[in-house]
Scaffold this active site. Structure first.
Site, PDB file in Angstrom:
ATOM      1  N   SER A   1       0.784  -1.246   0.000  1.00  0.00           N
ATOM      2  CA  SER A   1       0.000   0.000   0.000  1.00  0.00           C
ATOM      3  C   SER A   1       0.811   1.289   0.000  1.00  0.00           C
ATOM      4  O   SER A   1       0.223   2.370  -0.122  1.00  0.00           O
ATOM      5  CB  SER A   1      -0.963   0.009   1.193  1.00  0.00           C
ATOM      6  OG  SER A   1      -2.070  -0.817   0.929  1.00  0.00           O
TER       7      SER A   1
ATOM      8  N   LYS B   1       0.202   3.771  -2.732  1.00  0.00           N
ATOM      9  CA  LYS B   1      -0.839   4.805  -2.704  1.00  0.00           C
ATOM     10  C   LYS B   1      -0.249   6.210  -2.723  1.00  0.00           C
ATOM     11  O   LYS B   1      -0.927   7.156  -3.125  1.00  0.00           O
ATOM     12  CB  LYS B   1      -1.736   4.608  -1.483  1.00  0.00           C
ATOM     13  CG  LYS B   1      -2.632   3.358  -1.565  1.00  0.00           C
ATOM     14  CD  LYS B   1      -3.491   3.221  -0.329  1.00  0.00           C
ATOM     15  CE  LYS B   1      -4.545   2.107  -0.472  1.00  0.00           C
ATOM     16  NZ  LYS B   1      -3.966   0.760  -0.391  1.00  0.00           N
TER      17      LYS B   1
ATOM     18  N   SER C   1      -5.850   3.226   4.588  1.00  0.00           N
ATOM     19  CA  SER C   1      -5.367   2.418   3.459  1.00  0.00           C
ATOM     20  C   SER C   1      -6.514   1.777   2.681  1.00  0.00           C
ATOM     21  O   SER C   1      -6.430   0.622   2.259  1.00  0.00           O
ATOM     22  CB  SER C   1      -4.395   1.334   3.947  1.00  0.00           C
ATOM     23  OG  SER C   1      -3.517   0.951   2.924  1.00  0.00           O
TER      24      SER C   1
END
Length: 414
Positions: free
Chosen positions: A111, A114, A168
């Protein structure tokens, strides 16, 4: 023996080629191992095979960074032992790299990818605009992290960014990517393409995005160095800094045609924000394949440092705790410490602009002074290749002749 004399003559022909005709083999310096704690190997799927390493990409930011091991300034304190496979500590403002472990080694992002979505789309989307969530936005891997968006729900874009960076949310990642790509069914793949273009413009050459969220995808990679380049862009954005320092946020209630969905509060999962003096925020990440990844930044005495790490285990220290240890190590070094630097988009653009001119010179066979390049080395290289070919072709025949001669001698002595 005649066979021996023939082979010797062929070898002499080959090695008579001047050394200048043969490619140089640079001596590789011994790589320093990165300090690691002793932990049991986790049970995990096989790691994906990364692309072949490009020597030029490995040296982006300085030749000292082209290593799989540790690079640190002479006289600097020993880095902390962390489970992260690769990591980097850099100055957000000056771009100086204070130290790293395998900074350009390909890794799987999880993640922390991102932040590349943020670097690509933050300035494109109005945070006050309200948008409606589609069924496709919720098309995420079952069991993966989601912030709780509902189909048909209407949310401010600022709330989606908070859901992405605090909790997230992979559902938020899909929605933001779709919107940044125009809002249609092709919006998400358009944004993923834009993310890869953004990475290339920053000099993040080991980065290739397949999903906007960092959920695993075939061929998806990044590196500790690349993440630092991306983080530097993000922390230059006022909205990003505000979002990642937010401790908690509220998801608004939704009045749908068939039902009502109550609002709820969600928290910032980056524990650095709560536990590290001067924390500026960052992003956590985890998949079974990628293991733990982390990006975090902090300020101390007017100095802002960023840490990136990939492929870590949660024991004995969690990802953010490993980041905190590395930040402490970075702050313990004097200002001006450097083993390399984070390239700027301007440097990348200048290098790309200069490349066609250099290629044209090479193809045209001219040097900077306009004189023709000498052709002798090329001819010698061809000669070397022909010599190798002769040896490889003649060797089986010579071996066959030798074996026949031995058999005849054996029969004559019976």
């Amino acid at each position: 023996m005649a066979v021996t004399r023939i082979l010797a003559a062929l070898a002499a022909t080959l090695f008579a080629v001047p050394a200048a005709a043969l490619p140089a083999s640079p001596a590789l310096a011994a790589e320093l191992p990165c300090p690691k704690p002793k932990v049991a190997a986790p049970s995990m799927p096989p790691r994906p095979v990364p692309p072949a390493e490009n020597p030029a990409d490995m040296a982006v930011g300085g030749s000292a960074l082209a290593t799989h091991g540790l690079v640190a300034a002479e006289g600097s304190p020993r880095p902390p032992a962390v489970t992260a496979t690769t990591w980097l500590v850099a100055d957000l403002d000056t771009g100086e790299v204070l130290g790293a472990c395998g900074p350009h080694v390909h890794q799987t992002p999880a993640s922390v990818q991102k932040i590349l979505l943020a670097a690509t789309a933050l300035e494109q989307l109005d945070p006050a605009q309200k948008v409606t969530i589609t069924r496709g936005d919720l098309n995420i891997e079952p069991g993966s992290s989601a912030v709780g968006l509902v189909v048909g729900g209407v949310y401010p874009i600022s709330t989606l960014w908070l859901g992405l960076l605090l909790n997230s949310g992979n559902d938020a990642a899909n929605a933001l990517a779709r919107l940044a790509g125009g809002g249609g069914n092709d919006g998400l793949p358009k944004t993923v393409a834009a993310m890869n273009a953004k990475a290339a413009s920053l000099g993040a050459n080991q980065t290739h995005a397949v999903t906007p969220s960092g959920l695993d995808g075939k061929g998806q990679f990044t590196s500790a160095y690349d993440l630092a380049l991306i983080a530097r862009v993000c922390f230059a954005n006022d909205d990003f800094r505000k979002y990642v320092l937010t401790r908690s946020a509220k998801m608004p209630a939704q009045k749908l045609k068939s039902r009502k969905v109550g609002g709820f509060q969600f928290q910032n999962e980056n524990k650095l924000v709560y536990n590290y003096p001067g924390a500026l925020g960052g992003k956590t990440g985890f998949t079974t394949l990628a293991r733990h990844s982390y990006v975090g930044a902090a300020e101390r005495d007017g100095r802002r440092l960023v840490v990136t790490l990939l492929g870590a285990e949660a024991r004995p220290l969690r990802g953010w705790e490993q980041g905190a240890k590395l930040l402490d190590w970075g702050f313990a070094q004097p200002k001006g410490t450097s083993v390399g630097h984070l390239v700027t988009p301007e440097e990348v653009a200048e290098a790309k602009a200069a490349a066609p001119a250099e290629e044209e010179k090479a193809v045209g066979g001219e040097t900077e002074s306009g004189t023709a390049r000498p052709s002798a080395p090329r001819g010698l290289a061809v000669a070397a290749a022909l010599s190798v070919a002769v040896v490889l072709t003649a060797a089986p025949l010579l071996l066959l002749l030798t074996q026949r001669r031995r058999r005849r001698l054996a029969r004559s002595t019976r």
